[in-house]
Each structure stands twice: as C-alpha cells, then as structure tokens.
Design a protein around this motif. Structure first.
Motif, PDB file in Angstrom:
ATOM      1  N   PRO A 160       0.701  -1.219   0.024  1.00  0.00           N
ATOM      2  CA  PRO A 160      -0.154  -0.027  -0.136  1.00  0.00           C
ATOM      3  C   PRO A 160       1.062   1.161   0.122  1.00  0.00           C
ATOM      4  CG  PRO A 160       0.172  -1.014   2.163  1.00  0.00           C
ATOM      5  CD  PRO A 160       0.711  -1.892   1.219  1.00  0.00           C
ATOM      6  N   THR A 161       0.555   2.215  -0.922  1.00  0.00           N
ATOM      7  CA  THR A 161       1.405   3.225  -1.160  1.00  0.00           C
ATOM      8  C   THR A 161       0.858   4.640  -0.630  1.00  0.00           C
ATOM      9  OG1 THR A 161       0.597   3.777  -3.313  1.00  0.00           O
ATOM     10  CG2 THR A 161       2.705   2.292  -2.998  1.00  0.00           C
ATOM     11  N   GLY A 162      -0.555   4.842  -0.978  1.00  0.00           N
ATOM     12  CA  GLY A 162      -1.118   6.083  -0.404  1.00  0.00           C
ATOM     13  C   GLY A 162      -0.940   6.964  -1.623  1.00  0.00           C
ATOM     14  N   LEU A 163      -0.169   6.653  -2.506  1.00  0.00           N
ATOM     15  CA  LEU A 163       0.045   7.574  -3.553  1.00  0.00           C
ATOM     16  C   LEU A 163      -0.788   7.810  -4.867  1.00  0.00           C
ATOM     17  CD1 LEU A 163       3.821   6.262  -4.122  1.00  0.00           C
ATOM     18  CD2 LEU A 163       3.168   8.518  -3.004  1.00  0.00           C
ATOM     19  N   GLY A 164      -1.921   6.943  -4.938  1.00  0.00           N
ATOM     20  CA  GLY A 164      -3.023   7.307  -5.945  1.00  0.00           C
ATOM     21  C   GLY A 164      -2.147   6.702  -7.345  1.00  0.00           C
ATOM     22  N   GLU A 165      -2.275   7.555  -8.467  1.00  0.00           N
ATOM     23  CA  GLU A 165      -1.685   7.275  -9.707  1.00  0.00           C
ATOM     24  C   GLU A 165      -0.179   7.636  -9.762  1.00  0.00           C
ATOM     25  OE1 GLU A 165      -4.494   9.250  -9.436  1.00  0.00           O
ATOM     26  OE2 GLU A 165      -5.956   7.884 -10.391  1.00  0.00           O
ATOM     27  N   ALA A 166       0.410   8.165  -8.736  1.00  0.00           N
ATOM     28  CA  ALA A 166       1.769   8.028  -8.573  1.00  0.00           C
ATOM     29  C   ALA A 166       2.504   6.697  -8.490  1.00  0.00           C
ATOM     30  CB  ALA A 166       2.109   9.460  -7.621  1.00  0.00           C
ATOM     31  N   ARG A 167       1.803   5.963  -7.924  1.00  0.00           N
ATOM     32  CA  ARG A 167       2.383   4.748  -7.722  1.00  0.00           C
ATOM     33  C   ARG A 167       2.877   4.194  -9.057  1.00  0.00           C
ATOM     34  NH1 ARG A 167      -2.371   2.623  -9.923  1.00  0.00           N
ATOM     35  NH2 ARG A 167      -2.801   0.589  -9.501  1.00  0.00           N
ATOM     36  N   ASN A 168       2.476   4.745 -10.146  1.00  0.00           N
ATOM     37  CA  ASN A 168       2.779   4.159 -11.473  1.00  0.00           C
ATOM     38  C   ASN A 168       4.281   4.482 -11.591  1.00  0.00           C
ATOM     39  OD1 ASN A 168       0.010   3.764 -11.831  1.00  0.00           O
ATOM     40  ND2 ASN A 168      -0.091   5.505 -13.671  1.00  0.00           N
ATOM     41  N   VAL A 169       4.904   5.443 -11.127  1.00  0.00           N
ATOM     42  CA  VAL A 169       6.546   5.516 -10.968  1.00  0.00           C
ATOM     43  C   VAL A 169       6.989   4.243 -10.494  1.00  0.00           C
ATOM     44  CG1 VAL A 169       8.404   6.717 -10.427  1.00  0.00           C
ATOM     45  CG2 VAL A 169       6.357   8.038 -11.269  1.00  0.00           C
ATOM     46  N   VAL A 170       6.423   3.674  -9.377  1.00  0.00           N
ATOM     47  CA  VAL A 170       6.864   2.695  -8.585  1.00  0.00           C
ATOM     48  C   VAL A 170       6.993   1.335  -9.384  1.00  0.00           C
ATOM     49  CG1 VAL A 170       6.820   1.489  -6.281  1.00  0.00           C
ATOM     50  CG2 VAL A 170       6.187   3.901  -6.292  1.00  0.00           C
ATOM     51  N   VAL A 171       5.839   1.181  -9.927  1.00  0.00           N
ATOM     52  CA  VAL A 171       5.390  -0.063 -10.676  1.00  0.00           C
ATOM     53  C   VAL A 171       6.620   0.063 -11.656  1.00  0.00           C
ATOM     54  CG1 VAL A 171       4.192  -1.245 -12.404  1.00  0.00           C
ATOM     55  CG2 VAL A 171       3.097  -0.158 -10.403  1.00  0.00           C
ATOM     56  N   ALA A 172       7.014   1.022 -12.388  1.00  0.00           N
ATOM     57  CA  ALA A 172       7.946   1.073 -13.429  1.00  0.00           C
ATOM     58  C   ALA A 172       9.406   0.696 -12.863  1.00  0.00           C
ATOM     59  CB  ALA A 172       7.847   2.458 -14.146  1.00  0.00           C
ATOM     60  N   ARG A 173       9.785   1.467 -11.632  1.00  0.00           N
ATOM     61  CA  ARG A 173      10.957   1.228 -11.233  1.00  0.00           C
ATOM     62  C   ARG A 173      11.302  -0.141 -10.522  1.00  0.00           C
ATOM     63  NH1 ARG A 173      15.021   4.428 -12.446  1.00  0.00           N
ATOM     64  NH2 ARG A 173      14.831   6.592 -11.984  1.00  0.00           N
ATOM     65  N   ALA A 174      10.067  -0.851 -10.206  1.00  0.00           N
ATOM     66  CA  ALA A 174      10.031  -2.117  -9.492  1.00  0.00           C
ATOM     67  C   ALA A 174      10.234  -3.242 -10.651  1.00  0.00           C
ATOM     68  CB  ALA A 174       9.018  -2.401  -8.672  1.00  0.00           C
ATOM     69  N   SER A 175      10.121  -2.968 -11.883  1.00  0.00           N
ATOM     70  CA  SER A 175      10.027  -3.804 -12.770  1.00  0.00           C
ATOM     71  C   SER A 175      11.272  -3.780 -13.736  1.00  0.00           C
ATOM     72  CB  SER A 175       8.796  -3.711 -13.916  1.00  0.00           C
ATOM     73  OG  SER A 175       7.606  -3.543 -13.268  1.00  0.00           O
ATOM     74  N   GLU A 176      11.657  -5.114 -14.258  1.00  0.00           N
ATOM     75  CA  GLU A 176      12.861  -5.193 -15.287  1.00  0.00           C
ATOM     76  C   GLU A 176      12.731  -5.192 -16.693  1.00  0.00           C
ATOM     77  OE1 GLU A 176      16.475  -7.244 -12.780  1.00  0.00           O
ATOM     78  OE2 GLU A 176      14.435  -8.194 -12.295  1.00  0.00           O
ATOM     79  N   ALA A 177      11.292  -5.531 -16.956  1.00  0.00           N
ATOM     80  CA  ALA A 177      10.608  -5.328 -18.150  1.00  0.00           C
ATOM     81  C   ALA A 177       9.029  -5.475 -17.862  1.00  0.00           C
ATOM     82  CB  ALA A 177      11.045  -6.664 -19.128  1.00  0.00           C
ATOM     83  N   VAL A 178       8.556  -4.815 -19.083  1.00  0.00           N
ATOM     84  CA  VAL A 178       6.804  -4.710 -18.667  1.00  0.00           C
ATOM     85  C   VAL A 178       6.067  -5.185 -19.850  1.00  0.00           C
ATOM     86  CG1 VAL A 178       5.282  -3.181 -18.655  1.00  0.00           C
ATOM     87  CG2 VAL A 178       7.067  -2.698 -17.011  1.00  0.00           C
ATOM     88  N   ILE A 179       5.107  -5.906 -19.533  1.00  0.00           N
ATOM     89  CA  ILE A 179       4.023  -6.095 -20.539  1.00  0.00           C
ATOM     90  C   ILE A 179       2.813  -5.406 -20.575  1.00  0.00           C
ATOM     91  CG2 ILE A 179       2.719  -8.074 -21.687  1.00  0.00           C
ATOM     92  CD1 ILE A 179       4.974  -9.899 -20.332  1.00  0.00           C
TER      93      ILE A 179
END
Length: 165
Positions: A80-99
């Motif tokens: 849980p981040t409490g960041l709203g849509e800003a959590r999209n940055v975390v998804v991108a940073r946490a991934s080594e590739a994305v589908i």
C-alpha cells in the motif's frame, strides 16, 4: 540469483479477451520463476495476478491506496503506497521489463516512465501509441518470453556496469 521482476500493466477494467491474455501472461511468467509486478487492483492487474497465483507464482501489487486489504485476490505481496496514480512510477521502477495489455491513460503513464527509466515495454493487444511499445508480441507466451529475455539482458548490462565502475 534473484528472480526477474516483470511488470504487467493495463486497464483497470479489462474486456474479457484482455483479461484472458493477462491471465495467460501471469501464468507463463510464474512458470518461468519470475515475480509479477502490477498495480494490484482490478482488470488486467487482477487477471495477471490470478494467472501467476494459479501457477504458484509471487505477485507484488503496488497499490494506489493505503489499504493492503484492497489488493486483488491473486496478489501475494500487497504494497500500500497511498500515492494514487503516482504509484505508476513505483511499478515502473520495480520492474525489469513490462508487458502492456490494453489500457488507457494510466497504462500510458506507466509505459512512459518505463521508457524514461530504460525498462523495456512489450505490447500485447496494446492500444499504446507507436514508439511507446518497443516490441509487439503475437501472444502471451511470446510476450512473457521476450520480457524475460529483455529483463535478463538489462540485468546483465547493469551487472557489467557495476563491475567496471
């Protein structure tokens, strides 16, 4: 060696066909031993999490709100981040590739952050504009395979840079 972290991004309200693709992608990634990273909520995220979970995989859900209990059922590690849509940055940073599967503005923002950070983006039934997706896959197995190969290459390049620094 740590498992590869592959993000699955897409619409929070997925059409049945897109949900089927996401489920198959999640299952393929889990069978390959990857950790699935997603936004942890509904639609494509839920379907990918359910697919990975069905194969005994690990799913990290980067949630927009502060309640871990709001995560989709297949998410094994809710963040849980409490960041709203800003959590999209975390998804991108946490991934080594994305589908990327389907999606609209939120998916576009995640894909744009991925491109900015050098994270490869594979499209599968994606509506993202040309140039945002690096490759387009013909199906879930190919999407998973390409994402894993690109993530491995990215990890190796990063390792070489650390060794040579």
């Amino acid at each position: 060696m740590r498992p590869l972290r592959i993000g699955v991004i897409g619409s929070g309200e997925a059409a049945a066909g897109d949900a089927d693709l996401a489920h198959a992608v999640g299952a393929a990634l889990a069978r390959a031993g990857a950790i699935v990273v997603c936004g942890g909520m509904g639609g494509v995220m839920r379907a990918a999490a359910d697919g990975a979970c069905s194969e005994g995989g690990t799913v990290v859900g980067i949630l927009p709100g502060g309640d871990a209990g709001a995560a989709a059922g297949g998410v094994t590690i809710p963040i849980p981040t409490g960041l709203g849509e800003a959590r999209n940055v975390v998804v991108a940073r946490a991934s080594e590739a994305v589908i990327a599967i389907a999606g609209e503005w939120g998916t576009l923002s995640e894909a744009a952050f991925c491109r900015k950070f050098g994270v490869p983006v594979i499209g599968l039934a994606s509506s993202l504009p040309e140039g945002v997706v690096e490759e387009v896959a013909d199906g879930p197995a190919q999407a998973a395979s390409r994402a894993l190969k690109l993530a491995e290459a990215r990890r190796e390049l990063s390792r070489r840079r650390r060794v040579n620094a």
